[in-house]
Design an enzyme around this catalytic site. Structure first.
Site, PDB file in Angstrom:
ATOM      1  N   HIS A  48       0.826  -1.222   0.000  1.00 22.09           N
ATOM      2  CA  HIS A  48       0.000   0.000   0.000  1.00 22.09           C
ATOM      3  C   HIS A  48       0.858   1.270   0.000  1.00 22.09           C
ATOM      4  CE1 HIS A  48      -3.774  -2.249   0.644  1.00 22.09           C
ATOM      5  NE2 HIS A  48      -2.911  -3.122   1.146  1.00 22.09           N
ATOM      6  N   ASP A  54      -6.098  -1.333  -4.342  1.00 25.91           N
ATOM      7  CA  ASP A  54      -6.366  -2.439  -3.405  1.00 25.91           C
ATOM      8  C   ASP A  54      -6.938  -3.621  -4.174  1.00 25.91           C
ATOM      9  OD1 ASP A  54      -5.784  -0.741  -1.292  1.00 25.91           O
ATOM     10  OD2 ASP A  54      -7.844  -0.618  -0.551  1.00 25.91           O
ATOM     11  N   HIS A  58      -7.500  -7.639   0.017  1.00 28.43           N
ATOM     12  CA  HIS A  58      -7.119  -6.747   1.126  1.00 28.43           C
ATOM     13  C   HIS A  58      -8.211  -6.688   2.192  1.00 28.43           C
ATOM     14  CE1 HIS A  58      -5.430  -3.389   3.288  1.00 28.43           C
ATOM     15  NE2 HIS A  58      -6.321  -2.528   2.866  1.00 28.43           N
ATOM     16  N   GLU A 170      -5.951   4.413  -4.379  1.00 29.03           N
ATOM     17  CA  GLU A 170      -5.686   5.261  -3.213  1.00 29.03           C
ATOM     18  C   GLU A 170      -4.356   5.983  -3.404  1.00 29.03           C
ATOM     19  OE1 GLU A 170      -8.030   2.527   0.079  1.00 29.03           O
ATOM     20  OE2 GLU A 170      -5.978   1.997  -0.421  1.00 29.03           O
TER      21      GLU A 170
HETATM   22  N1  LIG Z   1      -4.272   1.969   1.894  1.00 25.71           N
HETATM   23  C1  LIG Z   1      -4.750   0.984   2.794  1.00 25.71           C
HETATM   24  C2  LIG Z   1      -4.309   1.195   4.138  1.00 25.71           C
HETATM   25  C3  LIG Z   1      -4.647   0.174   5.101  1.00 25.71           C
HETATM   26  O1  LIG Z   1      -5.782  -0.176   5.253  1.00 25.71           O
HETATM   27  C4  LIG Z   1      -3.558  -0.308   5.940  1.00 25.71           C
HETATM   28  C5  LIG Z   1      -2.246  -0.285   5.537  1.00 25.71           C
HETATM   29  C6  LIG Z   1      -1.254  -0.739   6.378  1.00 25.71           C
HETATM   30  C7  LIG Z   1      -1.543  -1.220   7.634  1.00 25.71           C
HETATM   31  C8  LIG Z   1      -2.871  -1.238   8.049  1.00 25.71           C
HETATM   32  C9  LIG Z   1      -3.872  -0.797   7.201  1.00 25.71           C
HETATM   33  N2  LIG Z   1      -5.206  -0.785   7.506  1.00 25.71           N
HETATM   34  C10 LIG Z   1      -5.907  -1.076   8.600  1.00 25.71           C
HETATM   35  O2  LIG Z   1      -5.473  -1.368   9.673  1.00 25.71           O
HETATM   36  C11 LIG Z   1      -6.207   0.792   2.588  1.00 25.71           C
HETATM   37  O3  LIG Z   1      -7.055   1.470   3.096  1.00 25.71           O
HETATM   38  O4  LIG Z   1      -6.508  -0.084   1.820  1.00 25.71           O
HETATM   39 ZN   LIG Z   2      -8.029   0.601   0.841  1.00 22.07          ZN
HETATM   40 ZN   LIG Z   3      -4.700   0.454   0.084  1.00 21.88          ZN
END
Ligand SMILES: N[C@@H](CC(=O)c1ccccc1NC=O)C(=O)O
Ligand SMILES: [Zn+2]
Ligand SMILES: [Zn+2]
Length: 209
Positions: A48, A54, A58, A170
């Site tokens: 990420h 995504d 994910h 994103e």
């Molecule tokens: N860009 C990501 C970020 C994400 O959710 C995330 C990334 C690294 C560690 C934890 C994450 N999200 C929730 O705990 C997203 O929202 O899909």
């Molecule tokens: Zn996301």
């Molecule tokens: Zn993401």
């Protein structure tokens, strides 16, 4: 030739990352200065990092990885929306007439925070995602690092995306992009088991209709 706008973050060691996630690192395995005939680099990063798409994997343990998803949503006509006035969440009322657009990119930042992590980014209301899906939208992009708030435990927006089988981009950089229609090209890297794929994302001006 139509103008190309690069809407990607630059991958570099100081790239801000989600709190606790892997820092971006790049170094050289072989260096010409050490007598190698070529320079060869290597990178360590979160899936990420920077501008990315995504995969359904994910947010759903049994869903598709990024290598398996169709590329169609990531390529084609899109609408860039100025959502800078939205507070907390982008809502249906923040959207203009979509004019039939099937890809929607939301600008929430006045100036993209290239140099520090912003925990207070603008998320996307799950109702808006359901509404967009009803309008035929297949991809939602945002300049924020996530469609859900940083502290979300329920991941409502991601769940709405999953329920509607949409795709997400994103970390787009939309600072200098006037709202309107463009051709989007943002193909995520093909990683087996990947929960996301880094993207070089660009917008191309459409030929005059
Ligand atoms: N860009 C990501 C970020 C994400 O959710 C995330 C990334 C690294 C560690 C934890 C994450 N999200 C929730 O705990 C997203 O929202 O899909
Ligand atoms: Zn996301
Ligand atoms: Zn993401």
């Amino acid at each position: 030739m139509s103008r190309i706008r690069d809407i990607s973050q630059t991958l570099r060691p100081s790239l801000p990352v989600w709190p606790g996630d892997t820092e971006f690192a790049f170094d050289r395995t072989w260096k010409m200065e050490d007598g190698s005939p070529v320079n060869v680099g290597r990178m360590t990063m979160s899936t990420h990092s920077g501008t990315h798409g995504d995969a359904p994997l994910h947010y759903s343990a049994t869903a598709e990885d990024i290598a398996s998803v169709s590329l169609d949503p990531y390529l084609g006509e899109c609408l860039v929306v100025d959502a800078r006035a939205a507070r907390g969440w982008v809502q249906i009322a923040d959207l203009p007439d979509l004019g039939g657009a099937t890809r929607v990119l939301l600008r929430t930042y006045e100036r993209f925070p290239h140099d520090q992590w912003d925990s207070d980014f603008t998320a996307i209301a799950a109702e808006m995602i359901d509404w967009l899906a009803g309008q035929g939208v297949v991809l939602i992009g945002t300049d924020a690092p996530s469609v859900d708030p940083q502290e979300s435990k329920t991941m409502d927006a991601h769940k709405a995306v999953l329920a509607n089988d949409m795709r997400i981009l994103e970390g787009l950089v939309l600072d200098d992009v006037p709202p309107g229609r463009y051709e989007l090209i943002a193909l995520p890297l093909k990683i087996t088991g990947g929960d996301a794929g880094l993207c070089r994302a660009v917008l191309r001006e459409l030929p005059d209709a």
